[in-house]
Design an enzyme around this catalytic site. Structure first.
Site, mmCIF file in Angstrom:
data_model
loop_
_atom_site.group_PDB
_atom_site.id
_atom_site.type_symbol
_atom_site.label_atom_id
_atom_site.label_comp_id
_atom_site.label_asym_id
_atom_site.label_seq_id
_atom_site.Cartn_x
_atom_site.Cartn_y
_atom_site.Cartn_z
ATOM 1 N N LYS A 1 -4.057 -11.625 -6.723
ATOM 2 C CA LYS A 1 -5.371 -11.887 -6.106
ATOM 3 C C LYS A 1 -6.435 -10.944 -6.690
ATOM 4 O O LYS A 1 -6.111 -9.830 -7.116
ATOM 5 C CB LYS A 1 -5.302 -11.772 -4.576
ATOM 6 C CG LYS A 1 -5.345 -10.371 -4.032
ATOM 7 C CD LYS A 1 -5.724 -10.350 -2.538
ATOM 8 C CE LYS A 1 -5.945 -8.901 -2.122
ATOM 9 N NZ LYS A 1 -6.604 -8.699 -0.869
ATOM 10 N N LYS B 1 0.828 -1.215 0.000
ATOM 11 C CA LYS B 1 0.000 0.000 0.000
ATOM 12 C C LYS B 1 0.858 1.259 0.000
ATOM 13 O O LYS B 1 0.451 2.271 -0.566
ATOM 14 C CB LYS B 1 -0.974 -0.005 1.190
ATOM 15 C CG LYS B 1 -2.014 -1.104 1.047
ATOM 16 C CD LYS B 1 -3.425 -0.734 1.433
ATOM 17 C CE LYS B 1 -4.359 -1.821 0.931
ATOM 18 N NZ LYS B 1 -5.670 -1.877 1.509
ATOM 19 N N LYS C 1 -10.322 -5.401 -4.919
ATOM 20 C CA LYS C 1 -11.273 -4.343 -5.239
ATOM 21 C C LYS C 1 -10.562 -3.088 -5.708
ATOM 22 O O LYS C 1 -11.187 -2.182 -6.242
ATOM 23 C CB LYS C 1 -12.213 -4.073 -4.076
ATOM 24 C CG LYS C 1 -11.576 -3.874 -2.758
ATOM 25 C CD LYS C 1 -12.651 -3.864 -1.675
ATOM 26 C CE LYS C 1 -11.992 -3.819 -0.305
ATOM 27 N NZ LYS C 1 -12.910 -3.971 0.754
HETATM 28 P P1 ATP Z 1 -7.804 -4.687 -1.465
HETATM 29 O O1 ATP Z 1 -8.057 -5.784 -2.432
HETATM 30 O O2 ATP Z 1 -8.211 -3.354 -1.971
HETATM 31 O O3 ATP Z 1 -6.436 -4.714 -0.868
HETATM 32 P P2 ATP Z 1 -9.200 -6.292 0.394
HETATM 33 O O4 ATP Z 1 -10.408 -6.742 -0.330
HETATM 34 O O5 ATP Z 1 -8.077 -7.227 0.541
HETATM 35 O O6 ATP Z 1 -8.770 -4.923 -0.243
HETATM 36 P P3 ATP Z 1 -10.721 -6.128 2.852
HETATM 37 O O7 ATP Z 1 -11.998 -5.546 2.397
HETATM 38 O O8 ATP Z 1 -10.356 -5.641 4.172
HETATM 39 O O9 ATP Z 1 -9.533 -5.813 1.882
HETATM 40 O O10 ATP Z 1 -10.841 -7.707 2.838
HETATM 41 C C1 ATP Z 1 -11.898 -8.317 3.480
HETATM 42 C C2 ATP Z 1 -11.717 -9.807 3.529
HETATM 43 O O11 ATP Z 1 -11.747 -10.372 2.217
HETATM 44 C C3 ATP Z 1 -10.406 -10.263 4.156
HETATM 45 O O12 ATP Z 1 -10.671 -11.326 5.060
HETATM 46 C C4 ATP Z 1 -9.587 -10.743 2.996
HETATM 47 O O13 ATP Z 1 -8.699 -11.763 3.376
HETATM 48 C C5 ATP Z 1 -10.666 -11.275 2.058
HETATM 49 N N1 ATP Z 1 -10.239 -11.240 0.656
HETATM 50 C C6 ATP Z 1 -9.915 -10.133 -0.070
HETATM 51 N N2 ATP Z 1 -9.588 -10.457 -1.328
HETATM 52 C C7 ATP Z 1 -9.705 -11.818 -1.426
HETATM 53 C C8 ATP Z 1 -9.509 -12.776 -2.493
HETATM 54 N N3 ATP Z 1 -9.127 -12.401 -3.712
HETATM 55 N N4 ATP Z 1 -9.729 -14.082 -2.226
HETATM 56 C C9 ATP Z 1 -10.132 -14.473 -0.995
HETATM 57 N N5 ATP Z 1 -10.324 -13.636 0.042
HETATM 58 C C10 ATP Z 1 -10.124 -12.330 -0.153
#
Ligand code: ATP
Ligand code: LTN
Length: 335
Positions: free
Chosen positions: A197, A115, A200
């Site tokens: 991965k 980040k 968002k």
């Molecule tokens: P960014 O992708 O912008 O870094 P994020 O989606 O990782 O944001 P959070 O909204 O805090 O951040 O994530 C919420 C939950 O979703 C966490 O438990 C994270 O581990 C899970 N998560 C996020 N992306 C994935 C993915 N591609 N596959 C599985 N789990 C995910």
């Protein structure tokens, strides 16, 4: 323990549009676990301001995320669904834990490295100490288990280290939490680059399925998903990472195993397989959409959930906070 149940804590940030990765990696497991545990599910809006946010948008997204928790199947009468910023204990405990966390530990966090590279013009102290606030979230409720996607494991290990360090000085103050990583969907990859991965914050909208995408958009994104030239649906992570990701998504949405899926699509082309994956996702998301529409019409109900659950969370958090304040030597309040 709270009553006769173990405690579960988890949270999501109200930044960006939630993806299928968030749903399959986190939210879906939350629903499965919610009967077994005493659950706290927070919309972690305080974490969101580590990167710049538009205030009106953050407020709006935070409320929609709280509604999404409910739409996904979490009953707000049985689960404590609340905004992190409504419970002052998160910030108070985070300050104390900051003094029990080392700069070296925080410097090793990969999310911080990622980040800060992405937001080079705003590498603020909050971004650096973000994992301490996350540790405070979890330890405040004496959580036994924390369901997250694999990407959060490093933060959870740090939380355990902080809890153990604190306990070794002051006695058994904190429950040391265990991570819970779901069997399927723990890491959903980008549809455009299966080595990354699904995120968002990806700039390419075709890389992610957003939970609010309409069925046509979902089908189109799956049709465009990157695969390979092997031409057969097989679970081979080395040679067919894109297909493996689609198999994972299909399994998470249908409850089938990878072997069953490979057998089901034997002799069929990628086109048929992608259509089936798209349809499985559409049928998982359809009820979510209609529940969101219903909830949006019911402002008073949502307001009541927000108020009641914030009080519940504040009460549980207060107990731990008072104990910690006493242990570290803060003078007792005169009541
Ligand atoms: P960014 O992708 O912008 O870094 P994020 O989606 O990782 O944001 P959070 O909204 O805090 O951040 O994530 C919420 C939950 O979703 C966490 O438990 C994270 O581990 C899970 N998560 C996020 N992306 C994935 C993915 N591609 N596959 C599985 N789990 C995910
Ligand atoms: N850091 C997490 C979100 C998060 C969280 C938590 C998850 C903040 N506090 C406590 C579980 C428990 C993320 O970025 N996904």
């Amino acid at each position: 323990m709270l009553g006769d149940k173990k405690v579960l804590f988890s949270g999501m940030q109200a930044t960006g549009n939630l993806t299928l990765g968030n749903y399959l990696g986190a939210l879906k497991n939350w629903v499965t676990l919610s009967d077994e545990y005493e659950c706290f599910y927070s919309v972690v809006d305080m974490h969101s301001i580590t990167v710049r946010q538009d205030p009106a948008e953050l407020r709006n997204r935070a409320r929609r995320l709280l509604m999404l928790y409910i739409a996904a199947g979490l009953d707000p009468e049985k689960n404590c669904i609340y905004f992190q910023s409504h419970v002052s204990g998160h910030a108070e405990l985070a300050w104390i834990l900051n003094c029990y966390t080392y700069m070296g530990e925080l410097s090793r966090m990969t999310q911080f490295k990622d980040k800060s590279a992405k937001h080079a013009d705003n590498i603020n102290a909050g971004l650096f100490t973000y994992p301490v606030l996350m540790a405070a979230d979890i330890l405040l409720y004496q959580a036994d288990v924390v369901p997250v996607g694999i990407d959060q494991m490093q933060h959870l290990e740090l939380t355990r280290d902080i809890a153990q360090r604190f306990n070794s000085i002051y006695g058994d103050v904190f429950t040391v939490p265990e991570p819970y990583i779901g069997k399927v969907g723990a890491k959903i990859m980008s549809l455009q680059d299966p080595s990354k991965k699904m995120s968002k914050s990806d700039e390419n909208p075709n890389a992610s399925i957003y939970l609010m995408d309409d069925p046509d958009t979902i089908m189109r994104k799956f049709k465009r998903a990157v695969t390979d030239s092997e031409g057969a649906v097989r679970y081979d992570e080395e040679r067919q990472p894109g297909i493996c990701n689609l198999i994972d998504i299909y399994c998470a949405c249908t409850g089938h195993t990878a072997d069953e899926t490979v057998a089901e699509f034997e002799g069929k082309g990628y086109g048929d397989f992608k259509t089936a994956v798209g349809e499985s996702v559409v049928s998982v998301l359809r009820p979510l959409h209609s529940k969101m529409e219903d909830l949006a019409k019911n402002k008073d109900y949502i307001d009541r959930v927000i108020k009641d659950n914030a009080e519940k969370a504040q009460y549980a958090a207060g107990k731990t906070l008072r104990k910690v304040q006493k242990k570290v030597g803060f003078p007792e309040k005169i009541r």
